[in-house]
Design a protein around this motif. Sequence first.
Motif, short mmCIF file in Angstrom:
data_model
loop_
_atom_site.label_atom_id
_atom_site.label_comp_id
_atom_site.label_asym_id
_atom_site.label_seq_id
_atom_site.Cartn_x
_atom_site.Cartn_y
_atom_site.Cartn_z
N SER A 199 26.42 13.61 -9.72
CA SER A 199 27.43 13.47 -8.67
C SER A 199 27.17 14.44 -7.53
CB SER A 199 28.82 13.68 -9.25
OG SER A 199 29.81 13.18 -8.39
N LEU A 200 26.82 15.67 -7.87
CA LEU A 200 26.57 16.69 -6.86
C LEU A 200 25.33 16.35 -6.04
CD1 LEU A 200 27.46 19.41 -5.70
CD2 LEU A 200 26.05 20.54 -7.42
N ILE A 201 24.25 15.90 -6.70
CA ILE A 201 23.03 15.54 -5.98
C ILE A 201 23.24 14.29 -5.15
CG2 ILE A 201 20.65 14.75 -6.30
CD1 ILE A 201 20.52 16.67 -8.70
N GLY A 202 24.09 13.38 -5.64
CA GLY A 202 24.44 12.21 -4.84
C GLY A 202 25.10 12.61 -3.53
N ALA A 203 25.96 13.61 -3.60
CA ALA A 203 26.61 14.11 -2.38
C ALA A 203 25.58 14.72 -1.44
CB ALA A 203 27.69 15.14 -2.74
N MET A 204 24.60 15.44 -2.00
CA MET A 204 23.55 16.03 -1.18
C MET A 204 22.71 14.94 -0.51
SD MET A 204 22.14 19.11 -3.62
CE MET A 204 23.18 20.46 -4.15
N ALA A 205 22.47 13.85 -1.24
CA ALA A 205 21.64 12.78 -0.69
C ALA A 205 22.30 12.11 0.51
CB ALA A 205 21.35 11.74 -1.78
N THR A 206 23.63 12.07 0.51
CA THR A 206 24.34 11.39 1.59
C THR A 206 24.70 12.32 2.74
OG1 THR A 206 26.41 11.72 0.37
CG2 THR A 206 25.29 9.62 0.09
N THR A 207 24.86 13.63 2.46
CA THR A 207 25.28 14.56 3.51
C THR A 207 24.19 15.52 3.94
OG1 THR A 207 26.12 16.17 1.90
CG2 THR A 207 27.66 14.50 2.69
N GLY A 208 23.14 15.66 3.13
CA GLY A 208 22.07 16.59 3.47
C GLY A 208 22.17 17.88 2.70
N LEU A 209 21.18 18.75 2.92
CA LEU A 209 21.09 19.99 2.18
C LEU A 209 21.54 21.21 2.98
CD1 LEU A 209 17.72 19.60 0.23
CD2 LEU A 209 19.97 19.96 -0.76
N HIS A 210 22.24 20.97 4.07
CA HIS A 210 22.73 22.09 4.87
C HIS A 210 23.78 22.86 4.07
CE1 HIS A 210 20.53 20.32 8.15
NE2 HIS A 210 21.22 19.20 8.02
N THR A 211 23.84 24.16 4.30
CA THR A 211 24.73 25.03 3.53
C THR A 211 26.18 24.56 3.58
OG1 THR A 211 23.29 26.91 4.01
CG2 THR A 211 25.52 27.41 3.23
N GLY A 212 26.63 24.14 4.75
CA GLY A 212 28.01 23.69 4.88
C GLY A 212 28.31 22.46 4.05
N GLU A 213 27.37 21.49 4.06
CA GLU A 213 27.58 20.26 3.29
C GLU A 213 27.55 20.52 1.79
OE1 GLU A 213 25.87 20.42 5.98
OE2 GLU A 213 26.75 18.90 7.31
N VAL A 214 26.61 21.38 1.36
CA VAL A 214 26.53 21.70 -0.08
C VAL A 214 27.79 22.44 -0.53
CG1 VAL A 214 25.28 23.03 -1.81
CG2 VAL A 214 24.01 21.77 -0.07
N THR A 215 28.26 23.36 0.30
CA THR A 215 29.49 24.08 -0.03
C THR A 215 30.67 23.13 -0.10
OG1 THR A 215 28.65 26.05 1.09
CG2 THR A 215 31.02 25.97 0.68
#
Length: 450
Positions: A199-215
């Motif tokens: 689920s977390l990596i899915g969120a990264m795939a759609t929003t990117g790996l920027h610090t703000g999006e990961v947070t």
Amino acid sequence: MTSATAVVAPIPNHALMILLLQAGVLLAAAMLLGQVARRLGMPSIVGELAAGVILGPSLLTQVAPGVAHWLFPQDAAQMHLLDALGQLGVILLVGFTGMHVDLRLVRRQGSRAAVVSAAGLVLPLVLGVGLGFMLPGELRAEGADATVFALFVGVAMCVSAIPVIARTLLDMKLIHRNVGQMILVAGTIDDAVGWLLVSLIGAMATTGLHTGEVTLALGHMAILLICTLTVGRLVVRTAMRAAARCGVPGLPVMTAVVLMLLSAAGTHALGLEAVFGAFLCGVLIGSSKDIDTTALSPLNTTVMAVLAPLFFATAGLRMDLSALADPRIALWGLAVFGVAVFGKFLGAFVGGLFSRMSRWESLALGAGMNARGVIEVIIAMIGVRLGLLTVEMYSIVVLVAVLTSLMAPPLLRISMNRVEHTAEEEMRKLRVLSAQDTTTSGGKDPVAHQ
């Protein structure tokens, strides 16, 4: 001045006819080949996946391209209709998997299970991420971020499949053994953490790996878990109790479906995977002492006999084994399989030794937890939907799921033949096996045969 509400046109007649034919043909093939697989002593998922493989680009497209393109046209709108049926099935299937997570067993085993699970997760995860960075670009979907792809490969390498593990232990009369109990508990923890990571990596795939999006994704995950343990637990318990007290036939089934679907929708709205919400909802339903899950037997039958086989046949439909005829792709596929098996085996083995289990018990842990089955197939489909995996990589991951599930029984048999029975196991034998037999005959074990 008046305004008329626009009415959306219904599905076109031809599209509906094709959808019905697709579902009917896939289900018939999945049913027949699933039975063949079970008669051969294999999980039914092997036959159900094979149904899609035969009707897909691996065989039917090669032999009768005209028929294949008519029945399964490469039209996004048409295939999305079939995918929607499959998604409904997988959400309910994962929800029922969550229902059969035994939290009491997890609490009893405590720190030992945590050590085994951590080792069985971390080592294959690290090896898988490293391999993901090494894999050639043709195995990564166009436009996919290389880091997110590598993280996804790592997660695919570290998951286990409680449905396959539970069925294997039950069939081999090992579920009452100390090692069998440890495999179940460690696999349960692996499943839960695996869904969280996907689920977390899915969120990264759609929003990117920027610090703000990961947070933000981590914040959403924290909110979801807090709501699950507080408001979610209260809502699920209240709703299921009310449905049971009404005495209306089928109302508990309908309530459970509504809760799972809304939980999946809520999780998806947070940018996380929908199946993770269904899994958490299933855990809440199954862990409540006041809820009789045997009332959900009719839905168990529908999901396992219709929706799940349709999903797996659809998953097989996306495989193209002819792509693995390329020696270079085949070698990378062999590397993925080797890393998956070696990482899981070694991780569980080391975890067992650290937990003061014998060498043969630790080998049995590795053999049991190595089975990926249904969970890895679902994760592979998620990878395609997220735009991370090519057809070739998807086919490799699904093959890993099948082959590791077939490896588990013989390896378990070899290692467990060298593990002595204990008095505690003999006392547990009648209680656990009789309870499992009652559960299976009562329809409460909807996911074990996968």
